[in-house]
Design a protein around this motif. Structure first.
Motif, short mmCIF file in Angstrom:
data_model
loop_
_atom_site.label_atom_id
_atom_site.label_comp_id
_atom_site.label_asym_id
_atom_site.label_seq_id
_atom_site.Cartn_x
_atom_site.Cartn_y
_atom_site.Cartn_z
N ALA A 251 0.87 -1.17 0.00
CA ALA A 251 0.00 0.00 0.00
C ALA A 251 0.91 1.22 0.00
CB ALA A 251 -0.91 0.01 1.22
N SER A 252 0.50 2.25 -0.71
CA SER A 252 1.29 3.48 -0.72
C SER A 252 0.35 4.68 -0.60
CB SER A 252 2.13 3.59 -1.99
OG SER A 252 1.31 3.75 -3.12
N VAL A 253 0.88 5.72 0.01
CA VAL A 253 0.16 7.00 0.11
C VAL A 253 1.09 8.06 -0.42
CG1 VAL A 253 -0.95 8.65 1.66
CG2 VAL A 253 -1.06 6.20 2.18
N ALA A 254 0.60 8.86 -1.35
CA ALA A 254 1.42 9.91 -1.96
C ALA A 254 0.69 11.24 -1.93
CB ALA A 254 1.75 9.54 -3.42
N VAL A 255 1.45 12.32 -1.80
CA VAL A 255 0.90 13.67 -1.82
C VAL A 255 0.52 14.02 -3.26
CG1 VAL A 255 1.42 16.11 -1.41
CG2 VAL A 255 2.33 14.38 0.13
N LEU A 256 -0.66 14.57 -3.44
CA LEU A 256 -1.09 15.04 -4.76
C LEU A 256 -0.75 16.51 -4.93
CD1 LEU A 256 -4.63 13.37 -4.91
CD2 LEU A 256 -2.56 12.68 -6.14
N ASP A 257 -0.39 16.91 -6.14
CA ASP A 257 -0.06 18.32 -6.43
C ASP A 257 -1.21 19.26 -6.09
OD1 ASP A 257 2.47 17.63 -7.30
OD2 ASP A 257 1.86 17.50 -9.41
N GLU A 258 -2.43 18.82 -6.36
CA GLU A 258 -3.59 19.68 -6.14
C GLU A 258 -4.11 19.62 -4.70
OE1 GLU A 258 -4.86 15.74 -7.95
OE2 GLU A 258 -3.37 17.24 -8.44
N TYR B 112 -4.34 13.33 -0.89
CA TYR B 112 -3.46 12.17 -0.97
C TYR B 112 -4.07 11.12 -1.88
CZ TYR B 112 -1.71 14.41 3.22
OH TYR B 112 -1.21 15.32 4.11
N GLU B 113 -3.20 10.39 -2.56
CA GLU B 113 -3.60 9.24 -3.35
C GLU B 113 -3.14 7.99 -2.62
OE1 GLU B 113 -3.25 8.47 -7.91
OE2 GLU B 113 -1.40 7.73 -6.94
N THR B 114 -4.05 7.05 -2.44
CA THR B 114 -3.72 5.77 -1.80
C THR B 114 -3.84 4.68 -2.84
OG1 THR B 114 -4.64 6.57 0.29
CG2 THR B 114 -4.31 4.20 0.08
N VAL B 115 -2.81 3.84 -2.92
CA VAL B 115 -2.81 2.69 -3.82
C VAL B 115 -2.69 1.44 -2.96
CG1 VAL B 115 -1.63 1.52 -5.72
CG2 VAL B 115 -1.71 4.02 -5.66
N ARG B 116 -3.58 0.49 -3.19
CA ARG B 116 -3.51 -0.80 -2.51
C ARG B 116 -3.44 -1.88 -3.58
NH1 ARG B 116 -8.52 1.03 0.10
NH2 ARG B 116 -7.85 2.47 1.69
N ARG B 117 -2.44 -2.75 -3.45
CA ARG B 117 -2.24 -3.82 -4.45
C ARG B 117 -1.97 -5.12 -3.72
NH1 ARG B 117 -3.08 -6.31 -8.78
NH2 ARG B 117 -1.39 -6.82 -10.18
N ASP B 118 -2.72 -6.17 -4.07
CA ASP B 118 -2.52 -7.50 -3.50
C ASP B 118 -2.62 -8.49 -4.64
OD1 ASP B 118 -2.68 -10.00 -2.27
OD2 ASP B 118 -3.76 -9.21 -0.54
N THR B 119 -1.48 -9.07 -5.04
CA THR B 119 -1.47 -9.97 -6.20
C THR B 119 -2.14 -11.31 -5.88
OG1 THR B 119 0.74 -10.78 -5.61
CG2 THR B 119 0.61 -8.93 -7.15
N THR B 120 -2.14 -11.73 -4.61
CA THR B 120 -2.76 -13.01 -4.27
C THR B 120 -4.28 -12.94 -4.36
OG1 THR B 120 -2.85 -12.52 -1.89
CG2 THR B 120 -0.89 -13.65 -2.71
N ARG B 121 -4.84 -11.75 -4.24
CA ARG B 121 -6.30 -11.58 -4.32
C ARG B 121 -6.72 -10.84 -5.58
NH1 ARG B 121 -8.07 -10.29 1.84
NH2 ARG B 121 -6.57 -11.64 2.84
N ASN B 122 -5.76 -10.55 -6.44
CA ASN B 122 -6.01 -9.83 -7.69
C ASN B 122 -6.70 -8.49 -7.41
OD1 ASN B 122 -5.66 -9.61 -10.44
ND2 ASN B 122 -7.67 -10.46 -10.91
N GLU B 123 -6.22 -7.78 -6.39
CA GLU B 123 -6.77 -6.49 -6.02
C GLU B 123 -5.82 -5.37 -6.42
OE1 GLU B 123 -8.94 -7.96 -1.90
OE2 GLU B 123 -7.41 -6.43 -1.80
N HIS B 124 -6.39 -4.32 -6.97
CA HIS B 124 -5.64 -3.10 -7.26
C HIS B 124 -6.62 -1.94 -7.16
CE1 HIS B 124 -3.05 -0.50 -10.13
NE2 HIS B 124 -2.79 -0.25 -8.87
N GLU B 125 -6.46 -1.13 -6.13
CA GLU B 125 -7.40 -0.05 -5.87
C GLU B 125 -6.64 1.25 -5.69
OE1 GLU B 125 -10.56 1.23 -2.40
OE2 GLU B 125 -10.02 -0.87 -2.62
N VAL B 126 -7.12 2.30 -6.33
CA VAL B 126 -6.54 3.63 -6.21
C VAL B 126 -7.65 4.58 -5.76
CG1 VAL B 126 -5.36 5.51 -7.40
CG2 VAL B 126 -4.90 3.14 -8.07
#
Length: 130
Positions: free
Chosen positions: A52-59, A62-76
């Motif tokens: 999971a990552s959290v990044a500062v947005l220019d505007e 925050y943008e949060t990305v969650r990725r789990d390859t075992t569950r085929n999950e990718h959420e932004v």
């Protein structure tokens, strides 16, 4: 000794092993758009299957990305509430920790999946006493 379950690393080099929700809140609060723009949380292993990552947005926000390859999950997602992000990440990571614990306690057994209900013959009513 490394993290028991996962570690959180920020761009500026800060690291917290097995961060609590409060620790994630603190790390996200410390993000800026200059020199500390993201935090990554992932298992403390060579080839992690989720992150999971959290990044500062220019505007702003925050943008949060969650990725789990075992569950085929990718959420932004995007949010402006650090409290909501820290709480949601803590919950999301806890479900991964529980899965990892189940896999360790039952080696060779994959992730738990629902089992279809067995097919039973139709129920016949009892005609009563003879």
């Amino acid at each position: 000794m490394g993290a028991r379950y996962y570690g959180a690393d920020s761009e500026n080099g800060d690291r917290i092993d097995d961060p609590s929700g409060d620790a994630l809140f603190m790390m996200i609060s410390d993000l800026s758009d200059l020199d500390n723009t993201f935090v990554v949380v992932q298992p403390d292993e060579d080839d992690p299957v989720w992150f999971a990552s959290v990044a500062v947005l220019d505007e702003g926000g925050y943008e949060t990305v969650r990725r789990d390859t075992t569950r085929n999950e990718h959420e932004v997602t995007t949010s402006t509430s650090i409290n909501d992000i820290a709480r949601d990440l803590t919950t999301w990571m806890a479900t991964r920790r529980i899965s990892a614990l189940q896999a360790r306690s039952h080696p060779g057994v994959g992730p738990l999946r629902p089992v279809p209900a067995p097919r039973l013959p139709p129920l016949r009513l009892w005609p009563g006493p003879p």
